[in-house]
Design an enzyme around this catalytic site. Structure first.
Site, PDB file in Angstrom:
ATOM      1  N   HIS A  95       0.817  -1.209   0.000  1.00  6.52           N
ATOM      2  CA  HIS A  95       0.000   0.000   0.000  1.00  6.52           C
ATOM      3  C   HIS A  95       0.851   1.259   0.000  1.00  6.52           C
ATOM      4  O   HIS A  95       0.448   2.282  -0.558  1.00  6.52           O
ATOM      5  CB  HIS A  95      -0.938  -0.012   1.217  1.00  6.52           C
ATOM      6  N   HIS A 115     -10.338   2.385  -0.858  1.00  3.97           N
ATOM      7  CA  HIS A 115     -10.560   2.031   0.545  1.00  3.97           C
ATOM      8  C   HIS A 115     -11.367   0.743   0.591  1.00  3.97           C
ATOM      9  O   HIS A 115     -12.377   0.628   1.286  1.00  3.97           O
ATOM     10  CB  HIS A 115     -11.268   3.165   1.284  1.00  3.97           C
ATOM     11  N   ASN A 146      -3.514   5.266  -7.224  1.00  4.39           N
ATOM     12  CA  ASN A 146      -3.010   4.310  -6.244  1.00  4.39           C
ATOM     13  C   ASN A 146      -3.241   2.890  -6.737  1.00  4.39           C
ATOM     14  O   ASN A 146      -3.957   2.657  -7.711  1.00  4.39           O
ATOM     15  CB  ASN A 146      -3.641   4.556  -4.862  1.00  4.39           C
TER      16      ASN A 146
END
Length: 732
Positions: free
Chosen positions: A51, A97, A536
């Site tokens: 992450h 998320h 991301n």
């Protein structure tokens, strides 16, 4: 939490529970010249997680185009920045998320929204809009309905409270996401280019300030939690999910922006405490500037007693920022944040030595090279294997069989993925700040820029089914469909942000999907001149060894140079002539029709051509700029018939259509197509402009029926009834 000695950590293998491999743990020992202690092991585990470190994806991400004439900031900061002229820039980024949303959907979604907002104002920009991209299992499952309702409530609850409109998004349903929902949030901001910030901590002796909410034990190991797959044998860690407070965030945002605008001399750097909390923000700020840092953890504002250094550093409590402040400006910062009733505490300073040193209770509890944390994580090129389903896929397209095209269209419009999302976005404030010109429901949201004639179009898009059948071509389509949304709204695509939602990179088939998808996305971005400016990677989206569909979300922003060019999908007036831009073929594999009629998707994905895509986008842009277009709509899931129905629903106008194709082709998902309408007086001009790229297929009517004549049957849809069914399909 009980701390262990360095030797006990090595003996017990605690580092493996925190996501470090034996080889990585050995590498840390080599970098330090000794065993890492408890706190240091935790720091490395977080910073070297997928992450934070992108260790399994970094090599693939390097193929993305990240620069361009307008690009002021590409990947590597809180968000990307694109110049839009007149001293202004648009700032945007998306974040995933997924794991938190699977465990605690309300807080997982809410804090996903909160985190992406902080990324935007950390750049000095005023957040102006939120969007999302969501994937869930089938709505026939009670737990899926719970996840959807709570996720939507979390998105709306946070965005509505903070006063930023949620203006767009996308939502799809498939069994592949039953155990692993996808929650991606995107934020867009406006920046005065003289106020641009960086997340850096430079200048020995400058001060490190912690501002915002106090630190608690929520979200500890959140980055590590997001870098592992789910398994029924291990209970999901709810303590790894953060808890959000949007009212605190609003004060924090306003205070940070006031500091940047009114006291620019005070701010050396600013960064959100996001994934991996205090360690990530502080270490990254120091390493980027090539400086070290000392932190006094006793000074960190805490809302829980007895927190140990490991917990303080890895907590992901929300609504916190880290500032690097000029050494003589601490009092200014403290006074400003006091007015907002927020903590602003000096917790350290920048050092010339490139060490990262932490102190607690008068003792040094960590001392590591700062770049070892940030820059020395291993980078993996994982083995790849073509999934068996791709090797054995039937090259022929699925041939749908049905007796009534009208019945098929009626049923398709009520499929959860195609149904109106009004039941979702009515939970959101879409008009706060009164800049929203085109609200949810058209191809892209549009917000005006006050003080001029410009506007911004924005969208999120992607189709995991296409990537499941062909990850490279599916990756191209994801980018191009987002661009079509912008073009159909009157905009020129500027760049993209992305969230790459995939399974475990340690599985050769999953890594192949990731590698091929990024290859396809890169090719499309280069062809469209839309660089990747932020984004991301969210890997390990799988449960019990079964991964979600490869699901890259593409968030795109486009510039509309004049408000007069804003275009929406609704038919505007009877008598307008309807054109179809692009050719239609029997392209059904991976389509909504295949899934509805067979219960699954399979076969080889249909063909796709980037050159054709670009040509059709340019045609629509040219026609809009020439003032010929009344409405425009990108054709995507559900095909031509669904697209026509959506155009009819807005103003409840009908259409009379005649197409030389089989009725089944009305539901083909051939790419690179648009429906546009032009006033009858402009039809000849558009036909001449379009040449063979578009065909006149009908007219808008004042009746409330959509009538489509094909080679095999005539479809007739009652617009009023069908719209009610379409809007009610997702209601709860």
């Amino acid at each position: 939490m009980i701390e262990q000695t360095a030797t006990a950590i090595e003996a017990s293998g605690l580092y493996e529970q925190w996501g470090l491999t034996s080889a990585e743990y050995q590498r840390i020992q080599e970098l330090l010249g000794r065993l890492p202690n408890f706190t240091e092991t935790g720091l490395f585990a977080a910073m070297w997680s997928e992450h934070c470190a992108y260790k399994n994806s970094k090599l693939l991400l390097k193929q993305f185009p990240t620069s361009g004439q307008r690009i002021l900031q590409g990947p590597g900061e809180g968000a990307g920045i694109i110049d839009i002229g007149d001293g202004q820039a648009v700032v945007f980024k998306a974040e995933s998320h997924n794991h938190p949303t699977a465990v605690e959907p309300y807080q997982g979604a809410a804090t996903g929204v909160g985190g992406i907002i902080r990324d935007i104002f950390s750049m000095g920009a005023q957040p102006i809009a939120l969007l999302d991209s969501l994937r869930f299992g089938e709505l026939t499952d009670a737990h899926t309905r719970f996840l959807l309702q709570e996720t939507v409530a979390g998105i709306g609850g946070y965005g509505n409270c903070i006063g930023i409109p949620t203006v767009g998004g996308e939502l799809a349903f498939d069994d592949a996401y039953a155990a692993n929902p996808v929650m991606n949030a995107m934020c867009v901001g406006l920046l005065d280019t003289t106020m641009q910030q960086k997340g850096q901590a430079a200048g020995a002796g400058n001060l490190i300030y912690y501002v915002g909410a106090k630190t608690g034990r929520d979200g500890i190991q959140g980055a590590i939690f997001a870098s592992a797959e789910f398994n029924d044998a291990v209970e999901a860690d709810r303590s790894a999910v953060q808890v959000g407070d949007p009212f605190m965030e609003k004060r924090l945002m306003d205070a940070c922006l006031e500091l940047i605008r009114e006291h620019p001399e005070a701010v050396v750097g600013i960064q959100d405490m996001g994934a991996a909390g205090l360690v990530s923000s502080s270490a990254e700020m120091g390493a980027k500037a090539d400086y070290g840092m000392t932190l006094n953890l006793d000074a960190v504002p805490q809302r829980e007693a007895g927190m140990i250094p490991y917990e303080l550093m890895l907590s992901e409590s929300q609504e916190r920022m880290l500032l690097c402040v000029a050494k003589d400006q601490g009092a200014v910062v403290e006074a400003l944040f006091a007015r907002y009733e927020l903590d602003a505490v000096q917790i350290g300073e920048v050092t010339a030595a490139k060490q990262y040193q932490l102190y607690a209770h008068g003792e040094k509890v960590a001392d590591v090279p700062i770049k070892a944390l940030v820059d020395e994580a291993p980078v993996y090129q994982r083995p790849q294997r073509v999934p068996a389903r791709l090797l054995t896929a039937d090259p022929q397209q699925y041939q749908p069989q049905f007796t009534s095209a009208t019945a098929v269209l009626t049923k398709l419009l009520q499929q959860p993925t195609l149904a109106s999302k009004q039941a979702i976005y009515r939970s959101y404030d879409t008009q706060v700040k009164t800049n929203t010109v085109v609200a949810p429901g058209s191809d892209a949201a549009v917000l005006r820029i006050r003080g001029g004639r410009k506007a911004l179009a924005m969208t999120t898009d992607g189709n995991g089914r296409y990537l499941y059948l062909n990850p490279e071509i599916g990756g191209q389509i994801a980018v191009c469909e987002a661009a079509r949304n912008i073009v159909a709204s009157g905009g020129v695509p500027l760049g993209i942000t992305d969230c790459l939602n995939f399974g475990s990179p340690e599985e050769p088939e999953s890594f192949y999907e990731l590698a091929q998808a990024t290859k396809g996305m890169s090719a499309a971005c280069k062809a469209l001149a839309t660089p990747v400016i932020s984004g991301n990677v969210s890997l390990y989206n799988e449960s019990n060894g079964t991964a979600i569909y490869p699901t890259p979300m593409v968030g795109m922003v486009g510039l509309i140079t004049d408000l007069a060019l804003i275009t929406t999908q609704d038919f505007k007036q009877a008598g307008d002539v309807i054109f179809l831009v692009g050719q239609t073929h029997a392209d059904f594999n991976g389509s909504e029709l295949q899934k509805m009629l067979t219960g699954n998707i399979n076969g080889a994905l249909f063909d796709f051509d980037l050159a054709t895509e670009i040509a059709h986008q340019q045609l629509v842009q040219q026609a809009i700029r020439a003032g010929l277009v009344s409405s425009a709509h990108d054709l995507a899931e559900g095909g031509l018939a669904v697209g026509l129905a959506e155009c009819c629903f807005g103003q409840q106008l009908g259409a009379s259509i005649d197409v030389a194709m089989p009725a089944s082709w009305l539901f083909a998902e051939t790419q690179s197509r648009f429906i546009i309408t032009v006033p009858a007086a402009q039809a000849a001009a558009f036909s001449q402009m379009a040449g063979e790229q578009a065909q006149q297929i009908g007219t808008v009517t004042a009746a409330t029926d959509l009538v489509i004549k094909t080679n095999t049957e005539t479809l007739t849809l009652d617009i009023v009834t069908s719209k009610q069914q379409w809007e009610g399909a997702l209601a709860w």
